[in-house]
Scaffold this motif. Sequence first.
Motif, mmCIF file in Angstrom:
data_model
loop_
_atom_site.group_PDB
_atom_site.id
_atom_site.type_symbol
_atom_site.label_atom_id
_atom_site.label_comp_id
_atom_site.label_asym_id
_atom_site.label_seq_id
_atom_site.Cartn_x
_atom_site.Cartn_y
_atom_site.Cartn_z
ATOM 1 N N ARG A 19 -1.281 -2.370 2.486
ATOM 2 C CA ARG A 19 -0.916 -1.654 3.838
ATOM 3 C C ARG A 19 -1.769 -2.240 4.809
ATOM 4 N NH1 ARG A 19 -2.440 3.094 4.936
ATOM 5 N NH2 ARG A 19 -3.514 4.044 3.143
ATOM 6 N N VAL A 26 -4.141 -2.277 7.905
ATOM 7 C CA VAL A 26 -4.659 -0.422 8.506
ATOM 8 C C VAL A 26 -5.967 -1.286 9.635
ATOM 9 C CG1 VAL A 26 -5.453 1.539 8.629
ATOM 10 C CG2 VAL A 26 -4.202 0.719 7.145
ATOM 11 N N GLU A 83 9.191 6.205 -0.995
ATOM 12 C CA GLU A 83 9.357 4.600 -1.323
ATOM 13 C C GLU A 83 9.844 4.223 -2.965
ATOM 14 O OE1 GLU A 83 7.144 0.059 -1.391
ATOM 15 O OE2 GLU A 83 5.498 2.022 -1.092
ATOM 16 N N SER A 120 -1.842 0.102 -1.866
ATOM 17 C CA SER A 120 -0.605 1.286 -1.089
ATOM 18 C C SER A 120 -0.768 2.284 -2.225
ATOM 19 C CB SER A 120 0.597 0.496 -0.772
ATOM 20 O OG SER A 120 0.603 -0.208 0.014
ATOM 21 N N SER A 149 4.044 6.148 -3.058
ATOM 22 C CA SER A 149 4.788 7.318 -2.394
ATOM 23 C C SER A 149 5.881 7.734 -3.076
ATOM 24 C CB SER A 149 5.061 6.033 -1.362
ATOM 25 O OG SER A 149 5.692 6.984 -0.656
ATOM 26 N N ASP A 169 1.318 -6.742 1.880
ATOM 27 C CA ASP A 169 1.766 -5.753 2.889
ATOM 28 C C ASP A 169 3.490 -5.683 3.236
ATOM 29 O OD1 ASP A 169 1.319 -3.880 4.846
ATOM 30 O OD2 ASP A 169 2.065 -5.680 6.412
ATOM 31 N N ALA A 207 -7.089 -4.452 4.845
ATOM 32 C CA ALA A 207 -5.954 -4.269 4.348
ATOM 33 C C ALA A 207 -5.939 -3.057 2.743
ATOM 34 C CB ALA A 207 -5.713 -5.963 2.808
ATOM 35 N N GLY A 227 5.046 -4.281 0.408
ATOM 36 C CA GLY A 227 4.451 -2.804 0.218
ATOM 37 C C GLY A 227 3.479 -2.622 -1.059
#
Length: 229
Positions: A63, A65, A79, A73, A76, A57, A70, A60
């Motif tokens: 995530r 949540v 990112e 990800s 992005s 996490d 977990a 990166g």
Amino acid sequence: MTPLLKHRTLSAAILDQLRKAILDGTYPAGAQLRQDALAATFKVSRIPIREALFQLDAEGLVRIVPQKGAIVSELSLDEINDVFGLRRLLEPRLLARSIPALAEADFTRLDEMNRQMVAATAAQDLSRWGQLNADFHMALYGRAGQPRSLTIVQSLLQSSDRYTRVQLSDTAGTGIVGMQRAVDEHAELVTLSRAGEIAKACAFLEEHIGTVHDDLLRALERGAREDAP
């Protein structure tokens, strides 16, 4: 081996395996990583699994949540731009400090890494290529004497490895070209660094990182067009 050291070694091994599985796509973006299932897979308690997921996490790659745990990800755009922007800021600064302290043994090691990257390129072994790429960059900056910055850059390289694999897997056929170009540019970085051309080496490095970033954005754009109805 003390129980504490054994525990840390176990957690590190699990972390490495989970990171590799995310990077090579075994766990794709959006996949849920359940602690109980992973604990059963690795035949360990949930404690080292939890520690590994918290570290992923922080890197990166996942995530955490609420109510879901977990989640791997998603890729992005924000990112990607953040990671490569930071790399362009930090890595030339590290290189400038490292070059004067690099010895011939360091350059020999860098040359050998690049030769191994040539072999990985020929085999189109993205996993091996990605690890060698990160190792090459870290070795190039290894004499900078800035351990905190190196730790940050190491994390950025791990993140960018995942994105770079998307670029190198590009179905438009540009992946192998990108691998070959990176190897050539690494050789030029070694040449400039060996010659003590600090300003030129740093400028070339920033351009090298920028080229990878631009290629990745184009690959993602092509992928989005291909996925569009």
